[in-house]
Structures are given as C-alpha cells and as structure tokens.
Scaffold this active site. Structure first.
Site, short mmCIF file in Angstrom:
data_model
loop_
_atom_site.label_atom_id
_atom_site.label_comp_id
_atom_site.label_asym_id
_atom_site.label_seq_id
_atom_site.Cartn_x
_atom_site.Cartn_y
_atom_site.Cartn_z
N ASP A 1 -20.94 1.28 3.73
CA ASP A 1 -19.60 1.66 3.28
C ASP A 1 -18.62 0.61 3.81
O ASP A 1 -19.04 -0.44 4.33
CB ASP A 1 -19.26 3.10 3.70
CG ASP A 1 -18.98 3.26 5.18
OD1 ASP A 1 -19.14 2.28 5.94
OD2 ASP A 1 -18.59 4.37 5.60
N HIS A 2 -17.33 0.90 3.71
CA HIS A 2 -16.34 -0.07 4.16
C HIS A 2 -16.46 -0.37 5.66
O HIS A 2 -16.21 -1.49 6.09
CB HIS A 2 -14.93 0.44 3.84
CG HIS A 2 -14.68 1.84 4.28
ND1 HIS A 2 -15.31 2.93 3.69
CD2 HIS A 2 -13.92 2.36 5.28
CE1 HIS A 2 -14.92 4.04 4.30
NE2 HIS A 2 -14.08 3.72 5.25
N CYS B 1 -22.68 2.01 8.31
CA CYS B 1 -21.34 2.58 8.12
C CYS B 1 -20.58 2.35 9.42
O CYS B 1 -20.98 1.51 10.23
CB CYS B 1 -21.38 4.03 7.68
SG CYS B 1 -22.10 5.20 8.85
N GLY B 2 -19.49 3.06 9.63
CA GLY B 2 -18.71 2.82 10.84
C GLY B 2 -19.50 3.13 12.10
O GLY B 2 -19.55 2.35 13.04
N THR B 3 -20.11 4.31 12.11
CA THR B 3 -20.90 4.74 13.27
C THR B 3 -22.40 4.70 13.03
O THR B 3 -23.17 4.77 13.99
CB THR B 3 -20.56 6.20 13.62
OG1 THR B 3 -20.88 7.01 12.47
CG2 THR B 3 -19.09 6.37 13.98
N GLY B 4 -22.82 4.67 11.78
CA GLY B 4 -24.24 4.79 11.43
C GLY B 4 -24.67 6.24 11.30
O GLY B 4 -25.76 6.54 10.80
N HIS C 1 -43.34 4.33 17.22
CA HIS C 1 -43.61 5.77 17.37
C HIS C 1 -43.33 6.57 16.11
O HIS C 1 -44.05 7.52 15.82
CB HIS C 1 -42.73 6.35 18.49
CG HIS C 1 -43.11 5.87 19.86
ND1 HIS C 1 -42.98 6.64 20.98
CD2 HIS C 1 -43.61 4.68 20.28
CE1 HIS C 1 -43.37 5.96 22.05
NE2 HIS C 1 -43.75 4.75 21.65
N HIS D 1 -49.01 9.65 17.29
CA HIS D 1 -47.82 9.36 16.50
C HIS D 1 -48.03 9.72 15.03
O HIS D 1 -47.13 10.24 14.37
CB HIS D 1 -47.42 7.89 16.66
CG HIS D 1 -47.01 7.55 18.06
ND1 HIS D 1 -46.11 8.31 18.76
CD2 HIS D 1 -47.41 6.56 18.90
CE1 HIS D 1 -45.95 7.80 19.98
NE2 HIS D 1 -46.74 6.74 20.08
#
Ligand code: RB5
Length: 147
Positions: free
Chosen positions: A8-9, A65-68, A98, A134
């Site tokens: 995103d932006h 994105c900004g934070t993910g 894992h 795993h």
C-alpha cells in the site's frame, strides 16, 4: 522462483526497492501494485498477492504496508497461505525453517529499506527444514479451518 509483490502507500517505497533488488538477482517478479504513494487499502494488494500464491501462479509473495500487520492478517485469511510478519534477520530465517511460510510481510514504517532487503534475501534463500515436527505442525495449521 517466481515472486509476487505488493504494497500500500505505507510500503510503496520499500516495495519499489524490493522489486529492483529481486529483478537484479534474476527472479521473475510480478508487481501487483500499488504504483504510487496515493492512499489505498492494503487489503486489496494482500488479496491479489496471496491468491496468486494460493493458485500456484507464483511461488512466494512479499507484502509491505506501514506496519506489515494489515498485510499479514489479510494474507493469512487466504487458504494455503502462511504469512509471516518479519522485522529482523533471525525470524526471517526461522519462519522459513520452521513454518515454511510462503508470504513475507514487512512494515515500511518500521524498518529501513536496507534491512528489508536483507530480510528478503534470507527469507528467499532459506529452505524449509523438512523436519518431521515442523511438517506435523504445519499440517495442523493448514487443516485447521477455525470454524
Ligand atoms: C495505512 O495508514 C496503514 O494503516 C497501513 O499501511 C498498515 O500499517 C496497516 O496495517
């Protein structure tokens, strides 16, 4: 390996750098956008990238994105997707070994571009461990419908 990317932006500028980096490394890259810093909804790009991986059009997806966080939450709603939110080198490697994650999410407002590119390299280059414990745990994730 064919890689789908999206942002995103808040992740646009890192996504541009990631695309250039992956192309330079010789990967086939599909850029699902966004293509400017105009405000958009991260959901739409997470969906495009995650569905393209689910449908085996691309082997792996990378979202910024900004934070993910929005990207990882949205991508993990797509069946068969295991998306990891990563901001350090240790978990970049661990989540491949894992969790065999097929989508990587990062926050463009959280880490610098140089670290994002290092994370991308480790995440792309690390193979799944294929260890029985795993495999068993991933099967429990993939079979759980949450209903
Ligand atoms: C956009 O302002 C921001 O909310 C988005 O990039 C992301 O951080 C959401 O999780």
């Amino acid at each position: 390996m064919k890689i789908a990317i999206g942002a995103d932006h808040g992740g646009y500028s890192h996504k541009e750098a990631i695309r250039a980096h992956l192309v330079k490394r010789g990967f086939e890259v599909k850029d699902f956008g966004t293509y400017s810093e105009d405000s958009v909804d991260y959901n739409d790009y997470a969906k495009l990238v995650a569905e393209s991986v689910r449908d085996n059009k691309y082997d792996r997806g990378i979202l910024v994105c900004g934070t993910g966080i929005g990207m990882s939450v949205m991508a993990n709603k797509v069946s068969g997707i295991r998306a990891a939110l990563v901001h350090d080198l240790f978990t970049a490697e661990a989540t491949r070994l894992h969790n065999n994650t097929n989508v990587l999410a990062m926050g463009g407002r959280v880490i610098k571009e140089s670290l994002a590119l290092q994370i991308v390299d480790i995440w792309i280059d690390t193979k799944f461990s294929n260890e029985e414990r795993h495999i068993r745990r991933i099967a429990k994730i993939d079979s759980y419908k949450g209903e």
